[in-house]
Write a protein that holds these residues in place. Sequence first.
Motif, PDB file in Angstrom:
ATOM      1  N   UNK A  83       0.842  -1.205   0.000  1.00  0.00           N
ATOM      2  CA  UNK A  83       0.000   0.000   0.000  1.00  0.00           C
ATOM      3  C   UNK A  83       0.875   1.251   0.000  1.00  0.00           C
ATOM      4  N   UNK A  84       1.880   1.264   0.847  1.00  0.00           N
ATOM      5  CA  UNK A  84       2.773   2.417   0.907  1.00  0.00           C
ATOM      6  C   UNK A  84       3.520   2.634  -0.395  1.00  0.00           C
ATOM      7  N   UNK A  85       4.004   1.552  -1.011  1.00  0.00           N
ATOM      8  CA  UNK A  85       4.720   1.672  -2.284  1.00  0.00           C
ATOM      9  C   UNK A  85       3.812   2.203  -3.381  1.00  0.00           C
ATOM     10  N   UNK A  86       2.559   1.700  -3.406  1.00  0.00           N
ATOM     11  CA  UNK A  86       1.609   2.132  -4.434  1.00  0.00           C
ATOM     12  C   UNK A  86       1.271   3.606  -4.287  1.00  0.00           C
ATOM     13  N   UNK A  87       0.960   4.025  -3.048  1.00  0.00           N
ATOM     14  CA  UNK A  87       0.574   5.423  -2.820  1.00  0.00           C
ATOM     15  C   UNK A  87       1.774   6.345  -3.001  1.00  0.00           C
ATOM     16  N   UNK A  88       2.949   5.953  -2.500  1.00  0.00           N
ATOM     17  CA  UNK A  88       4.137   6.792  -2.641  1.00  0.00           C
ATOM     18  C   UNK A  88       4.514   6.978  -4.105  1.00  0.00           C
ATOM     19  N   UNK A  89       4.443   5.904  -4.889  1.00  0.00           N
ATOM     20  CA  UNK A  89       4.747   6.019  -6.325  1.00  0.00           C
ATOM     21  C   UNK A  89       3.746   6.928  -7.024  1.00  0.00           C
ATOM     22  N   UNK A  90       2.461   6.801  -6.649  1.00  0.00           N
ATOM     23  CA  UNK A  90       1.428   7.643  -7.265  1.00  0.00           C
ATOM     24  C   UNK A  90       1.630   9.109  -6.913  1.00  0.00           C
ATOM     25  N   UNK A  91       1.921   9.397  -5.632  1.00  0.00           N
ATOM     26  CA  UNK A  91       2.047  10.788  -5.197  1.00  0.00           C
ATOM     27  C   UNK A  91       3.347  11.425  -5.678  1.00  0.00           C
ATOM     28  N   UNK A  92       4.443  10.690  -5.635  1.00  0.00           N
ATOM     29  CA  UNK A  92       5.737  11.279  -5.996  1.00  0.00           C
ATOM     30  C   UNK A  92       5.897  11.377  -7.505  1.00  0.00           C
ATOM     31  N   UNK A  93       5.767  10.254  -8.201  1.00  0.00           N
ATOM     32  CA  UNK A  93       5.996  10.260  -9.651  1.00  0.00           C
ATOM     33  C   UNK A  93       4.816  10.805 -10.435  1.00  0.00           C
TER      34      UNK A  93
END
Length: 812
Positions: A83-93
């Motif tokens: 979940x963290x990887x998915x949300x972090x990738x969506x928000x950052x990239x």
Amino acid sequence: MAEKRIKKNGDRKNGKRQKVNRKSQILSVLMMLFSILLLIGILTYSRSDEQFTDISLLDLFKLPFDDILKEKASHVSNALSLVGALIANLLINGTIGYAVIILPVLLMMWGWIILRKNDPTNALKLTNYAIVIAILFSATMGVTSQIFGTVEKEWSGLVGAFMGDVLTKLIGKAGAALIVLTSLLIILVLAVDLDIYKTLNRIKQSFDRVAGWFVSKKNGQRVVNIGDAEEDENENVAAAETEFTIKKFDEDTTQKDEKPVKPKPPKQIIFNAPDDEAEEEDIKTPPPKKKIFESAYIGGISDEGSEAGIPDSEDEEEIDYVFPSVELLDSPRQADVVNDEELRANAELLKSKLANFGIELESVSVTPGPVITLYELVPASGVKISRIVSLENDLALALAAKGIRIIAPIPGKGTIGVEIPNHNPSIVNIRSVLNSTKYREAKAALPLAMGKTISGEVFVDDLSKMPHLLIAGATGSGKSIGINSIIISLLYKLHPSEVKFVIIDPKKIELTLYKRLVNHYIATSSDFREEIITTPENSVSILKSVEVEMEKRYNRFANAGARNIAEYNDKVKTGKIKSSPEFKHLKMPYIIVIIDELADLMITAAKEIEEPIARLAQMARAVGIHLVVATQRPSVDVITGVIKANFPARIAYQVASKTDSRTILDMNGAEALLGSGDMLYLPSGSPKPMRIQNVYVSTDEVEAIMNHIAKQKGYTRLFKLPSVLEKRKNGYSGRADERDELFDEAAYLVVRHQQASVSLIQRRQKVGYSRAARIVDELEAAGIVGPYDGSKARQVLVETEETLREILRNTE
């Protein structure tokens, strides 16, 4: 009683207030908790986690039951797992890069404000300025990446990368850097004082305070600054003296007609007097210069050497274009997992079936893919490969497979490959491929997102290096969807100034959706009014126009000393070549010619179609013109030897027979494909094809992308290819002795039928397209038929044969 009633009402109000407070407290705690989780996810972001984020949020609910998701979660390094990887990738990239860390900070602040019931006015201002500063920081990183190319994509995100790309293209690298840095400085100043003048005044006052402190120490005086007098409510006396002194100063300066002179301030007060007003001067402000942008190359060079279709520099334009987002595409579906039992059972069946024929295997390795699973066999020493190949049908029967394909041997490996279809194949969604790191970071000039290999890896290739692509496949095998995926791949990567499409669709239904790109991506002809070409006559005309464009580009390259389009555009960009009266050097776009059904054109006008296709395939690569030709009938009369020799890169979807497979690939194999996008791709220079599952693009997805592009402002002038009719007319003087020997017969034919078309003369007089078109031009020059009017039929100007005889008699 009244007192009790009042008390009850008060309790009810208090009770209601307490209930509201309880809800707000819960909300604030949840906001702060969510902000902490977001902060942890963003701070523990890792680029290596991107390969596990090609899933949707809804897929996370299947985690307890999905072995693949569990496997992905076990390899994720983010502190909040998948979940963290998915949300972090969506928000950052997907947004503003690392600057998105401001989001959890603001959420934490607002949660605290709601909990403490503080006044939100200042917090609202701070929120607005923080968001603007974060976006400007993202843009700064985007511009920095454009200038130096060393900034990682996580610093700018999608928003910053887009802003940096647009700014550097509009005003150059230096101008973009100045714009973003100045904007960032201004917003920081406004965030502090909300007024630039106030900030400058504050700096000035700071110097005055220091100077006043030294003066007061020297003279034993107290220093009172105007700003201090306004802010310090306890210093009433000093404030009164300051106000009085300022008022007296104003009275003194307004009593004289002369230019006010700044008097010395009183000894007890040191302050900043207002600056004298500047004298008004009658200065004529020059009119602002019209901004001129570098436009894409439009058209070619006329026969006289001047530009054809290129406007003057005052009319050159560059559009504000926003690339389509992957959000317009359908989310990837959950992949069907090939269970281990199926893989193990197939491997055992292979071993046992081959053993029945006396063929022993040392080992079997398995590589599962979305549609096909590859079983790599290592035969025992002394086993001939031909024995295994001859058992292809027996193995298919034993495995109850729809069809298998044997690769003997696999290039670069000492193994034999057996490709077996999965019982539950997966759909390769185009969004999962376009959103992959391999496609986003591709350095190709014309990247094509072709799909996934049998091992599940994303496959991207460069059309500019193919340099042309020949596609064949039976009806329903996925050929049209493959053409759509080619176009969509280029639309997601290239600006309208970088690529133009010539689309020929004789079936009139497959590619008509792309008509809406006419103001952005479509190359049109001034000889007719079709954006998507549907008739054989117009198809021949547009191909000859592209051929003329090719010749004119070669002339331009020779003048510029450039060997290919990339070198030419680089010289134009860096200013290494200058325009002249003969050649106006502007950026050239790539031209992609797409023919959806070659067989229909070859039946109607084989020679007229084959000639320009062969010539373009031989010569057009260097000038940035590339062909994508498709047919559902790969026979030798459609894919002729001349065409086939000039298309080294080929795609074969499922075909009906081995003969068709050999026609397109020079080998068997395409007849055993599964359809629905299953294809064999033969790269240029490769001895054997590779099996790929083509991406799937729905009609709804194409329409969404067309709506996104069409609603944006396009070029005011369409991209026009050189006119072939004009060139043909210029080469004919209209003299009777230069007429075709079939001229008189053709004249009576069109008058008798009251219809004038090239196809009519072709059919009735049994001539080719070129000769029939020339006869029609001669009829127009003689005043028998009207001028060309796009898709409309030419008007026959002569009504009776008697009138025609008189005309022919007078023109002899």
